[in-house]
Design a protein around this motif. Structure first.
Motif: not given
Length: 276
Positions: A250-256
């Motif tokens: 989820k973090m990767a998807k949100n560019k975090m």
């Protein structure tokens, strides 16, 4: 560059030779438990290795419980990172530390601090040391260092200790090629489990990873020699640490979060198929 010596007033003064009385001075500091006769050189006599200068209190017990050990290496400057590594990883850890000159003693003081403040460091980690022939351990001035102070900020404590290094040692390290592979091999050689998880000291495992990886390895069907690639991500400094794979994705998807060194040296991580 490799032949540059770390000198004090034009000579390697105050260095420690295991065959001379100076060695006993460091040995009797009550910091390291060193048997100098068991130290060893690499094949080209450039580096000397001191294994298990401070074994983890439960290192052998954990090595029997788990099938995998973290093998890692560090300079004194990055040694604070091992606190978070060992907080997340509940299995055994074999850590090789490269020291130069008076860092030998400073490293002993800092490890004492870590073992006093963090029970997981004291129990899980076995420390090993390595140094170069041209910058051997050096006896510095007597130091007043309170192990019990500031257990909440190991990075700040280390910063204070680093200020006690000599200019000569700092300059020598700046011009010296860090022997990363020698240290990795030292850490690996002292692991007591079937499998080894090889990482840099600033790579932080996921919470609970030791148990999950242990379960996976026990079920794996490896008949000969096997290597498993574990994805590594960089996380935005504003983000919290993910608790599981779902949060990580989820973090990767949100560019975090992004694949490790994606913008710096993408080729180095080419063996990892992040899409999986």
């Amino acid at each position: 560059r490799q032949n540059h010596k770390c000198t004090v007033n034009g000579s390697i003064s105050g260095t420690v030779n295991p065959e001379e009385p100076g060695a006993k001075l460091l040995e009797n500091l009550g910091v390291f438990n060193i048997n100098w006769s068991l130290s060893r050189w690499d094949s080209k006599y450039r580096y000397k290795f001191l294994d298990f200068i401070w074994p983890g209190n439960k290192f052998l017990e954990l090595s029997k419980k788990y099938t995998v050990t973290i093998a890692t290496q560090s300079s004194l400057e990055k040694l604070y990172s091992i606190v978070q590594v060992s907080r997340h990883w509940t299995g055994p850890i074999s850590l090789a530390v490269f020291v130069a000159g008076e860092e030998f003693r400073l490293t002993g003081l800092y490890i004492s601090y870590l073992r006093h403040c963090f029970p997981h460091v004291k129990d899980q980690i076995s420390f090993h040391l390595a140094y170069s022939w041209n910058c051997p351990p050096r006896v510095g001035p007597n130091l007043a260092f309170d192990y019990k102070r500031n257990c909440s900020d190991p990075e700040a404590v280390l910063s204070e200790l680093l200020k006690l290094r000599s200019t000569q040692t700092i300059e020598w390290k700046h011009n010296f090629l860090y022997p990363q592979n020698h240290l990795r091999n030292q850490a690996r050689a002292n692991c007591q489990t079937e499998y080894i998880y090889l990482i840099d000291v600033d790579i932080i495992p996921c919470i609970g990873m030791a148990d999950k990886l242990d379960q996976f390895l026990r079920k794996s069907r490896c008949n000969k020699l096997c290597a498993y690639v574990i994805p590594v991500y960089e996380i935005d400094e504003k983000a919290g640490f993910p608790r599981n794979k779902s949060e990580m994705l989820k973090m990767a998807k949100n560019k975090m979060a992004r694949p490790f060194h994606q913008d710096v040296y993408k080729t180095a991580q080419s063996a990892t198929v992040y899409a999986r």
